[in-house]
Motif scaffolding. Structure first.
Motif, PDB file in Angstrom:
ATOM      1  N   LYS A   1       0.738  -1.226   0.083  1.00 49.09           N
ATOM      2  CA  LYS A   1       0.034   0.055  -0.059  1.00 49.09           C
ATOM      3  C   LYS A   1       0.973   1.234  -0.076  1.00 49.09           C
ATOM      4  O   LYS A   1       1.220   1.723   1.018  1.00 49.09           O
ATOM      5  N   ALA A   2       1.231   1.712  -1.131  1.00 57.10           N
ATOM      6  CA  ALA A   2       2.397   2.630  -1.289  1.00 57.10           C
ATOM      7  C   ALA A   2       1.701   3.880  -0.727  1.00 57.10           C
ATOM      8  O   ALA A   2       2.424   4.809  -0.097  1.00 57.10           O
ATOM      9  N   GLY A   3       0.447   4.295  -1.110  1.00 57.62           N
ATOM     10  CA  GLY A   3      -0.228   5.508  -0.561  1.00 57.62           C
ATOM     11  C   GLY A   3      -0.209   5.610   1.146  1.00 57.62           C
ATOM     12  O   GLY A   3      -0.030   6.600   1.821  1.00 57.62           O
TER      13      GLY A   3
ATOM     14  N   LYS B   1       3.651   5.971   2.264  1.00 53.12           N
ATOM     15  CA  LYS B   1       4.203   7.233   1.958  1.00 53.12           C
ATOM     16  C   LYS B   1       3.572   8.247   3.285  1.00 53.12           C
ATOM     17  O   LYS B   1       4.673   9.087   3.431  1.00 53.12           O
TER      18      LYS B   1
ATOM     19  N   THR C   1       4.743   1.737  -9.217  1.00 54.17           N
ATOM     20  CA  THR C   1       3.642   2.038  -8.182  1.00 54.17           C
ATOM     21  C   THR C   1       2.860   3.198  -8.499  1.00 54.17           C
ATOM     22  O   THR C   1       3.628   4.368  -8.455  1.00 54.17           O
TER      23      THR C   1
ATOM     24  N   CYS D   1       1.357   5.980  -6.589  1.00 56.09           N
ATOM     25  CA  CYS D   1       1.299   6.308  -5.316  1.00 56.09           C
ATOM     26  C   CYS D   1       0.026   7.112  -4.901  1.00 56.09           C
ATOM     27  O   CYS D   1      -0.033   7.686  -3.898  1.00 56.09           O
TER      28      CYS D   1
ATOM     29  N   SER E   1      -3.815   7.932  -4.265  1.00 55.34           N
ATOM     30  CA  SER E   1      -4.847   7.150  -3.460  1.00 55.34           C
ATOM     31  C   SER E   1      -6.194   7.551  -4.195  1.00 55.34           C
ATOM     32  O   SER E   1      -7.259   6.870  -3.604  1.00 55.34           O
TER      33      SER E   1
ATOM     34  N   SER F   1      -2.426   3.052  -5.700  1.00 55.44           N
ATOM     35  CA  SER F   1      -1.991   2.257  -4.673  1.00 55.44           C
ATOM     36  C   SER F   1      -1.792   0.972  -5.208  1.00 55.44           C
ATOM     37  O   SER F   1      -1.285  -0.020  -4.528  1.00 55.44           O
ATOM     38  N   SER F   2      -1.650   0.667  -6.605  1.00 55.23           N
ATOM     39  CA  SER F   2      -1.438  -0.526  -7.184  1.00 55.23           C
ATOM     40  C   SER F   2      -0.164  -0.458  -7.814  1.00 55.23           C
ATOM     41  O   SER F   2       0.282   0.760  -8.148  1.00 55.23           O
ATOM     42  N   SER F   3       0.721  -1.661  -8.074  1.00 56.81           N
ATOM     43  CA  SER F   3       1.683  -1.883  -8.643  1.00 56.81           C
ATOM     44  C   SER F   3       1.947  -2.819  -9.926  1.00 56.81           C
ATOM     45  O   SER F   3       0.645  -3.545  -9.970  1.00 56.81           O
TER      46      SER F   3
END
Length: 418
Positions: free
Chosen positions: A264-266, A269, A330, A332, A334, A366-368
């Motif tokens: 969950k990059a967001g 972060k 990714t 980032c 949201s 928030s996906s990669s």
């Protein structure tokens, strides 16, 4: 009314004493050469001295213990202990005795009494004893307020109190620094390194029993303060974990996001709370102190809207031979979906293999996605991988990525003869 006279009217006497452990007795050895005028006089006197260590009389440290001669220093994190005694100095039986002990700090008033119930009666030459304990959690001025109320045989109710003022000092100076991992390999993605500098600002040595980091809910922590030697790990500070006065130690910790938050990059972060330090030490004769810092916070790293990191790359590659890498892209954001286009731009030493300007498709918030790429290097030595560019066709916004990682380029032909 005279103050002294008022004191003499009370039938009870209050005595308060701080409880601390004794210290080892020290002496100053005096020696001389055998050919000097005193001869072996000093040596014989030291051997007869009961406070010296037998066989090591010239050491300053003795075998006897010394009781504290004054109140001493109290440091933040230590346990303050005090002995309270109320003695009946009169020839009368005193009734309904209530002893109350409060500790007044700059922010609060704490009741330290073990019992708040009154003692029915106290006969002459008898006493009421109590021992109070309190872990000191504030620095600055503290006032111990001891109050005594009782009733005489004639039914008169009397009351008096005493104040004991002391200062709580700071034992340690703690400084922290955060480092966000610059490498983008999958094993260290989103890693945070914490450096804690701990200085002993007291006048006596400390035994550092434990210095640990309690991470926040989103992170796992690993300590980097040991060196593996065979099957056992040895502390980087040696076998004796003592911190001398004004000495400083640096502790290092690595924090990694838990698997459920790593993708969950967001979320990662925006995480600023890392955890808190838990420090436990012992002073002379094992007196323990403990400090916990407040929640440590860092500046959240700015990845931008799109983050590109490397998942795999060889350590060493051959000159002018293609090799494979895997990139992770990714989103980032949201809230916003992106439509990405990848461009590969050659540099003086890096040459990309494949079609530049290809569509990567839509990437949800928030996906990669994982992207395998092929490239080759035309220059020997340590080379930086650069030249990737992503464009979001929805917003017509371009993101350039240079110095993504480094690779060692070697020439496989050095051993050939002409």
């Amino acid at each position: 009314m005279d103050v002294n006279q008022a004191k003499q009217e009370h039938l009870l006497a209050l005595k308060v004493m701080r409880l601390t452990k004794p210290t080892l007795f020290t002496n100053m050895p005096v020696t001389c050469e055998d050919g000097d005028l005193p001869g072996d006089l000093f040596s014989r006197l030291m051997k007869e001295d009961p406070s010296t260590v037998k066989g090591a009389e010239t050491l300053m440290l003795g075998e006897m213990l010394t009781l504290p001669q004054n109140f001493g220093n109290i440091f933040l994190g230590e346990t303050f202990s005090s002995y309270i005694s109320v003695h009946n100095d009169s020839s009368q039986v005193v009734k309904d005795i209530l002893v109350k002990a409060d500790l007044q700090t700059s922010s609060q008033r704490l009741n330290l009494s073990a019992s708040n119930s009154a003692v029915a009666e106290l006969k002459p030459e008898c006493c009421i004893d109590d021992v109070i304990h309190h872990e000191v959690k504030e620095i600055g001025t503290h006032i111990l307020v001891c109050a005594v109320s009782y009733t005489t045989q004639t039914g008169e109710k009397l009351y008096f109190r005493k104040f004991f003022k002391f200062q709580v000092l700071k034992p340690l100076d703690v400084k922290t620094k955060f480092y966000n991992a610059e490498s983008d390999l999958s094993s260290v993605t989103d890693e945070v390194f914490l450096e804690a500098q701990i200085q002993n600002i007291t006048s006596s040595p400390m035994f550092m029993e434990k210095v640990s980091l309690e991470p926040s809910l989103m992170y796992n922590v690993s300590e980097l303060n040991t060196v593996t030697s065979g099957e056992r790990g040895e502390s980087t500070f040696g076998k004796m974990s003592y911190l001398q006065p004004m000495d400083t130690r640096q502790y290092l910790y690595c924090l990694k996001p838990k698997p459920e938050f790593a993708e969950k990059a967001g979320v990662i972060k925006g995480v600023t709370v890392i955890g808190k330090l838990d420090i436990v030490w012992k002073t002379n004769l094992g007196e323990r102190g403990r400090l916990q810092t407040s929640q440590l916070q860092r500046m959240a790293p700015g990845y931008g809207d799109v983050r590109l990191s490397l998942e795999s790359i060889p350590d060493t590659v051959n000159l002018e031979e293609p090799f494979d890498i895997t990139c992770k892209i990714t989103n980032c954001s949201s809230e916003r979906t992106m439509d990405l286009v990848l461009e590969m731009c050659n540099t003086s030493s890096i040459h990309w293999c494949g079609v530049s300007g290809r569509q990567l498709g839509k990437l949800s918030p928030s996906s990669s996605l994982f992207l395998p790429l092929k490239l080759l290097c035309s220059v020997q030595g340590l080379q930086s991988i650069s030249g990737l560019r992503l464009t979001d066709t929805f917003l017509k916004r371009t993101y350039e990525y240079d110095d993504i990682a480094q690779v060692c380029v070697v020439c496989p032909y050095n051993g050939l003869e002409d």
